[in-house]
Scaffold this active site. Sequence first.
Site, short mmCIF file in Angstrom:
data_model
loop_
_atom_site.label_atom_id
_atom_site.label_comp_id
_atom_site.label_asym_id
_atom_site.label_seq_id
_atom_site.Cartn_x
_atom_site.Cartn_y
_atom_site.Cartn_z
N PRO A 38 43.81 72.40 140.18
CA PRO A 38 43.36 72.80 141.58
C PRO A 38 43.58 71.47 142.42
O PRO A 38 43.26 70.13 142.11
CB PRO A 38 41.88 72.85 141.11
CG PRO A 38 41.68 72.29 139.73
CD PRO A 38 42.89 72.30 139.10
N GLU A 39 44.09 71.73 143.60
CA GLU A 39 44.25 70.77 144.55
C GLU A 39 43.65 71.19 145.60
O GLU A 39 42.73 72.06 145.58
CB GLU A 39 45.68 70.59 144.91
CG GLU A 39 46.40 69.73 143.82
CD GLU A 39 47.64 68.95 144.31
OE1 GLU A 39 47.73 68.18 145.05
OE2 GLU A 39 48.71 69.09 143.51
N LYS B 26 38.81 66.47 147.12
CA LYS B 26 38.52 67.30 145.85
C LYS B 26 37.34 67.71 145.36
O LYS B 26 37.20 68.26 144.40
CB LYS B 26 39.63 67.27 144.69
CG LYS B 26 41.05 67.69 145.24
CD LYS B 26 42.29 67.20 144.29
CE LYS B 26 42.81 65.87 144.82
NZ LYS B 26 44.18 65.72 144.11
N ARG C 73 54.14 60.49 135.75
CA ARG C 73 54.26 61.81 135.92
C ARG C 73 55.73 62.23 136.63
O ARG C 73 56.60 61.40 136.05
CB ARG C 73 53.21 62.29 136.77
CG ARG C 73 52.94 61.67 138.23
CD ARG C 73 51.66 62.10 138.88
NE ARG C 73 50.69 61.47 137.97
CZ ARG C 73 49.50 60.83 138.81
NH1 ARG C 73 49.65 60.66 139.93
NH2 ARG C 73 48.64 60.36 137.93
#
Length: 283
Positions: A2-3, A61, A266
């Site tokens: 979820p962003e 968020k 990442r």
Amino acid sequence: MPELPEVEVVRRGLESGVVGSRITGVDVFEARSIRRQVGGRAEFVAGATGRSVTGARRRGKFLWLVLDDRDALVAHLGMSGQILIRPADAEPDRHLRVVAGLSDGRQLRFCDQRTFGGLFVSRDGAKLPPEIAHIARDPLDPELDDDQVVTAVRRRRTGVKRALLDQRLISGIGNIYADEALWRARLHYARPTDTMRRSEVHRLLEAVRAVMAEALEAGGTSFDALYVDVNGNGGYFERALTVYGREGEPCPRCGTPIRRRPFMNRSSYTCPRCQPRPRRPHW
DNA sequence: GCTTGCGCCTGAATGC
DNA sequence: TGCATTCAGGCGCAAG
């Protein structure tokens, strides 16, 4: 994962689904999910039980339910969190961590596979919980001051993607949307922020907004079953992602194969032609 | 004060 | 087939 657009979808679901309800009881099945609670489990349960939900708000968020116009039940979905509204007799959900019973017989269920997310009750946090006061406004916030962000970004001595991911400068941007926005703005992730023109940073902010607006329209991004709205339905934006996760596929603008590079433990996806590496990159 | 790197965590995908 | 390794990444905190 979820962003911001996904979190906003969840917030809207909560606003229409639970504002006006009262929390009648709380069960915590996983202590890690309330690790940020000052005072621990007892304070969490006492802070949430018997309270009426009078609003659903969000910054970046983080989202929170306003309790009796004063306190806040704050949630962060982390990597894999879900907030579901279910009838009390519904099938048990996987990775159920916390349950709040509602006065109308339904339940709010917090499910989280990786337990990076969590809940806590913030006293006097209705407007903005003090625990998250350091989180900057996000691109969907009408009160975000673009000029101020541009100034702050250019003052940094770092790479532009690091700046985008820094929630103290601007919030709600994660790895996926950072890559999508940089591609749209034709900027390389290692571009030193102190060499950027004001117009370039403005262009980047507009790209961020455009990507997020499209995602929001589609109901949020979903790559797997990890992201769902409050009813358990996934979003459909993944088809619209241009570069993220598309190593080797042609850039829609110029046809050059998209490249994946390690970045901050990442990955960064770029088009090597549209987003050329700066002369003096700042990793 | 500003910037960077690490640890947290699970399960799907991959490697041998 | 089965076990081990890799990968995903937002956030808080410590270290430089």
